[in-house]
Design a protein around this motif. Sequence first.
Motif, PDB file in Angstrom:
ATOM      1  N   PRO A  26       0.895  -1.057  -0.123  1.00  0.00           N
ATOM      2  CA  PRO A  26       0.013  -0.201   0.119  1.00  0.00           C
ATOM      3  C   PRO A  26       0.786   1.225   0.165  1.00  0.00           C
ATOM      4  CG  PRO A  26      -0.828  -1.679   1.756  1.00  0.00           C
ATOM      5  CD  PRO A  26       0.421  -1.993   0.995  1.00  0.00           C
ATOM      6  N   PRO A  27       0.718   2.190  -0.898  1.00  0.00           N
ATOM      7  CA  PRO A  27       1.571   3.400  -0.880  1.00  0.00           C
ATOM      8  C   PRO A  27       1.361   4.448  -0.070  1.00  0.00           C
ATOM      9  CG  PRO A  27      -0.609   3.594  -2.410  1.00  0.00           C
ATOM     10  CD  PRO A  27      -0.522   2.252  -1.963  1.00  0.00           C
ATOM     11  N   ASP A  28       0.117   4.533   0.831  1.00  0.00           N
ATOM     12  CA  ASP A  28      -0.267   5.553   1.986  1.00  0.00           C
ATOM     13  C   ASP A  28       0.002   4.809   3.241  1.00  0.00           C
ATOM     14  OD1 ASP A  28      -2.161   3.683   1.601  1.00  0.00           O
ATOM     15  OD2 ASP A  28      -4.023   4.982   2.030  1.00  0.00           O
ATOM     16  N   ARG A  29       0.752   3.760   3.534  1.00  0.00           N
ATOM     17  CA  ARG A  29       0.876   3.362   5.007  1.00  0.00           C
ATOM     18  C   ARG A  29       2.186   3.078   5.278  1.00  0.00           C
ATOM     19  NH1 ARG A  29      -3.841   1.145   7.221  1.00  0.00           N
ATOM     20  NH2 ARG A  29      -5.572   2.372   6.297  1.00  0.00           N
ATOM     21  N   PRO A  30       3.118   4.259   5.260  1.00  0.00           N
ATOM     22  CA  PRO A  30       4.530   3.954   5.570  1.00  0.00           C
ATOM     23  C   PRO A  30       4.742   3.234   7.001  1.00  0.00           C
ATOM     24  CG  PRO A  30       4.175   6.184   5.402  1.00  0.00           C
ATOM     25  CD  PRO A  30       3.021   5.601   4.961  1.00  0.00           C
ATOM     26  N   LEU A  31       4.029   3.801   7.824  1.00  0.00           N
ATOM     27  CA  LEU A  31       4.442   3.317   9.352  1.00  0.00           C
ATOM     28  C   LEU A  31       4.059   1.733   9.319  1.00  0.00           C
ATOM     29  CD1 LEU A  31       2.921   6.334  11.075  1.00  0.00           C
ATOM     30  CD2 LEU A  31       5.211   5.765  10.960  1.00  0.00           C
ATOM     31  N   TYR A  32       2.675   1.475   9.007  1.00  0.00           N
ATOM     32  CA  TYR A  32       2.614  -0.102   9.065  1.00  0.00           C
ATOM     33  C   TYR A  32       3.532  -0.720   8.147  1.00  0.00           C
ATOM     34  CZ  TYR A  32      -1.784  -0.224  11.865  1.00  0.00           C
ATOM     35  OH  TYR A  32      -2.636  -0.151  12.946  1.00  0.00           O
ATOM     36  N   GLY A  33       3.938  -0.193   6.908  1.00  0.00           N
ATOM     37  CA  GLY A  33       4.666  -1.027   6.258  1.00  0.00           C
ATOM     38  C   GLY A  33       6.177  -1.196   6.880  1.00  0.00           C
ATOM     39  N   ALA A  34       6.663  -0.348   7.572  1.00  0.00           N
ATOM     40  CA  ALA A  34       7.805  -0.391   7.951  1.00  0.00           C
ATOM     41  C   ALA A  34       7.673  -1.492   9.261  1.00  0.00           C
ATOM     42  CB  ALA A  34       8.323   1.052   8.684  1.00  0.00           C
ATOM     43  N   ALA A  35       6.621  -1.244   9.981  1.00  0.00           N
ATOM     44  CA  ALA A  35       6.328  -2.225  11.140  1.00  0.00           C
ATOM     45  C   ALA A  35       6.356  -3.736  10.845  1.00  0.00           C
ATOM     46  CB  ALA A  35       5.167  -1.647  12.040  1.00  0.00           C
ATOM     47  N   LEU A  36       5.487  -3.837   9.782  1.00  0.00           N
ATOM     48  CA  LEU A  36       5.396  -5.444   9.351  1.00  0.00           C
ATOM     49  C   LEU A  36       6.461  -5.868   8.844  1.00  0.00           C
ATOM     50  CD1 LEU A  36       1.635  -4.857   7.693  1.00  0.00           C
ATOM     51  CD2 LEU A  36       2.425  -5.835   9.785  1.00  0.00           C
ATOM     52  N   ARG A  37       7.325  -4.936   8.395  1.00  0.00           N
ATOM     53  CA  ARG A  37       8.921  -5.423   7.946  1.00  0.00           C
ATOM     54  C   ARG A  37       9.536  -5.676   9.050  1.00  0.00           C
ATOM     55  NH1 ARG A  37      13.164  -1.836   4.327  1.00  0.00           N
ATOM     56  NH2 ARG A  37      14.936  -3.565   4.336  1.00  0.00           N
ATOM     57  N   ALA A  38       9.679  -4.776  10.232  1.00  0.00           N
ATOM     58  CA  ALA A  38      10.591  -4.941  11.177  1.00  0.00           C
ATOM     59  C   ALA A  38      10.183  -5.915  12.223  1.00  0.00           C
ATOM     60  CB  ALA A  38      10.978  -3.591  11.793  1.00  0.00           C
ATOM     61  N   LEU A  39       8.847  -5.943  12.554  1.00  0.00           N
ATOM     62  CA  LEU A  39       8.691  -6.594  13.848  1.00  0.00           C
ATOM     63  C   LEU A  39       8.529  -8.349  13.668  1.00  0.00           C
ATOM     64  CD1 LEU A  39       7.899  -6.674  17.134  1.00  0.00           C
ATOM     65  CD2 LEU A  39       5.695  -6.436  16.261  1.00  0.00           C
ATOM     66  N   PRO A  40       8.052  -8.760  12.666  1.00  0.00           N
ATOM     67  CA  PRO A  40       8.162 -10.265  12.263  1.00  0.00           C
ATOM     68  C   PRO A  40       9.518 -10.640  12.267  1.00  0.00           C
ATOM     69  CG  PRO A  40       6.499  -9.145  10.974  1.00  0.00           C
ATOM     70  CD  PRO A  40       7.119  -8.092  11.817  1.00  0.00           C
ATOM     71  N   ALA A  41      10.440 -10.001  11.491  1.00  0.00           N
ATOM     72  CA  ALA A  41      11.617 -10.350  11.137  1.00  0.00           C
ATOM     73  C   ALA A  41      12.400 -10.302  12.318  1.00  0.00           C
ATOM     74  CB  ALA A  41      12.607  -9.269  10.255  1.00  0.00           C
ATOM     75  N   GLY A  42      12.122  -9.343  13.378  1.00  0.00           N
ATOM     76  CA  GLY A  42      12.988  -9.437  14.636  1.00  0.00           C
ATOM     77  C   GLY A  42      12.653 -10.662  15.481  1.00  0.00           C
ATOM     78  N   LEU A  43      11.475 -10.898  15.523  1.00  0.00           N
ATOM     79  CA  LEU A  43      10.825 -12.048  16.005  1.00  0.00           C
ATOM     80  C   LEU A  43      11.202 -13.544  15.668  1.00  0.00           C
ATOM     81  CD1 LEU A  43       6.933 -10.956  16.824  1.00  0.00           C
ATOM     82  CD2 LEU A  43       8.901 -10.909  18.327  1.00  0.00           C
ATOM     83  N   VAL A  44      11.486 -13.649  14.291  1.00  0.00           N
ATOM     84  CA  VAL A  44      11.927 -14.577  13.530  1.00  0.00           C
ATOM     85  C   VAL A  44      13.234 -15.012  14.331  1.00  0.00           C
ATOM     86  CG1 VAL A  44      12.778 -15.797  11.584  1.00  0.00           C
ATOM     87  CG2 VAL A  44      10.417 -14.826  11.950  1.00  0.00           C
ATOM     88  N   LEU A  45      14.292 -13.877  14.025  1.00  0.00           N
ATOM     89  CA  LEU A  45      15.542 -13.965  14.378  1.00  0.00           C
ATOM     90  C   LEU A  45      15.762 -14.151  15.954  1.00  0.00           C
ATOM     91  CD1 LEU A  45      17.313 -11.232  12.299  1.00  0.00           C
ATOM     92  CD2 LEU A  45      17.180 -13.712  11.882  1.00  0.00           C
ATOM     93  N   LEU A  46      14.816 -13.601  16.859  1.00  0.00           N
ATOM     94  CA  LEU A  46      14.835 -13.825  18.300  1.00  0.00           C
ATOM     95  C   LEU A  46      14.671 -15.211  18.535  1.00  0.00           C
ATOM     96  CD1 LEU A  46      15.313 -11.768  20.670  1.00  0.00           C
ATOM     97  CD2 LEU A  46      12.896 -11.530  20.960  1.00  0.00           C
ATOM     98  N   GLY A  47      13.571 -15.846  18.104  1.00  0.00           N
ATOM     99  CA  GLY A  47      13.445 -17.409  18.268  1.00  0.00           C
ATOM    100  C   GLY A  47      14.449 -18.050  17.767  1.00  0.00           C
ATOM    101  N   LEU A  48      15.310 -17.911  16.809  1.00  0.00           N
ATOM    102  CA  LEU A  48      16.435 -18.430  16.328  1.00  0.00           C
ATOM    103  C   LEU A  48      17.551 -18.467  17.455  1.00  0.00           C
ATOM    104  CD1 LEU A  48      16.502 -17.954  12.505  1.00  0.00           C
ATOM    105  CD2 LEU A  48      15.838 -19.900  13.795  1.00  0.00           C
ATOM    106  N   CYS A  49      17.867 -17.284  17.839  1.00  0.00           N
ATOM    107  CA  CYS A  49      18.910 -17.006  18.819  1.00  0.00           C
ATOM    108  C   CYS A  49      18.787 -17.163  20.092  1.00  0.00           C
ATOM    109  CB  CYS A  49      19.516 -15.642  18.559  1.00  0.00           C
ATOM    110  SG  CYS A  49      18.520 -14.350  19.211  1.00  0.00           S
ATOM    111  N   ARG A  50      17.588 -17.140  20.405  1.00  0.00           N
ATOM    112  CA  ARG A  50      16.895 -17.253  21.952  1.00  0.00           C
ATOM    113  C   ARG A  50      17.805 -16.389  23.139  1.00  0.00           C
ATOM    114  NH1 ARG A  50      13.183 -21.094  22.235  1.00  0.00           N
ATOM    115  NH2 ARG A  50      12.744 -22.454  20.240  1.00  0.00           N
ATOM    116  N   GLN A  51      18.126 -15.432  22.598  1.00  0.00           N
ATOM    117  CA  GLN A  51      19.092 -14.406  23.601  1.00  0.00           C
ATOM    118  C   GLN A  51      18.106 -13.162  24.036  1.00  0.00           C
ATOM    119  OE1 GLN A  51      23.340 -14.135  22.749  1.00  0.00           O
ATOM    120  NE2 GLN A  51      23.158 -15.996  21.603  1.00  0.00           N
ATOM    121  N   ARG A  52      18.411 -12.522  25.162  1.00  0.00           N
ATOM    122  CA  ARG A  52      17.795 -11.533  25.518  1.00  0.00           C
ATOM    123  C   ARG A  52      19.072 -10.256  25.761  1.00  0.00           C
ATOM    124  NH1 ARG A  52      14.586 -11.929  31.030  1.00  0.00           N
ATOM    125  NH2 ARG A  52      16.429 -13.150  31.474  1.00  0.00           N
TER     126      ARG A  52
END
Length: 301
Positions: A26-52
């Motif tokens: 969607p061209p008019d949702r930069p904040l959601y576009g950025a959030a949907l790009r960042a958060l799932p990727a971070g959670l995937v990597l967090l599940g792989l490394c399992r470190q806080r």
Amino acid sequence: MRWVALTAVAPVTCGANYCVTHEFLPPDRPLYGAALRALPAGLVLLGLCRQRPHGAWWWRSTVLGLLNVSVFFVLVYAASQLLPTSIASTVMAVPPLAMMLIAWALVSERPGLAHLAGAAIGLSGVCLMLLTGAGGVSVPGVLASAAAMLVSSFGYILTKRWNTGADVLASTAWQLTAGGLFLLPVAAAVEGPPPALSTPALLACGYVTLVATALAFAAWFTGLRHLPAGTVGLVGLLNPVTGVLLGTAVAGEVLTVQQLCGLALVLAGVVLGRPTRAGRPPARARQAARRDCDSRRCAAP
């Protein structure tokens, strides 16, 4: 060279991100576009490394997440929607010089002549490939792309300076998660409910999240740990090259002689700025070591 090859995964996958974002999201949702790009990727990597995060990495992750993820992703999303892929990639090809100067100031990495020459040759090739006089360029789009370039260059060098005492995959996961958690409530407050995504848009989100973010950021930050900032910046020139080649393949266009010459210059710049083979010191250092060895031999009883 294996670190250069691994680092190259990031600009190649991100070079396709401009096209995917422009065509399918969607061209008019930069904040959601950025959030949907960042958060799932971070959670995937967090599940792989399992470190806080631990110690100073709680606030470092927040700072780097804001720079490298929250602000950068929003600006890149806006630039991708406002500009043609070639123009956005052209502006984002400037970071080699910016990263060299910031690295000189923050981590005392003085750029060598090979890095400076490689940057100049590579940027000349990018301009030759992409500056074709296209009209109707959006000024806000150019400003967003330039701001993304400056923010990312500063954030990457801070990452290189602080990236001690933490696994690369873990620190990448912390940054992406922190940036996504910051963006999500801001997007809900500013842009309202999340956008409804079609099947092509969901597939595009999958590529942007898993390939152009999780994989690309892990490869990029690994390169920053093992390579000089100048070399990493030069490898980043593959971003606009990928954009042009992908646009040619998707649109069925034929590369002109000018673009082929530009492509050759970019690749020459990357090769020129590559690190020297490890284990073989410069000639001056070898001569000094030889003289020192001779003096010790003469002084021995």
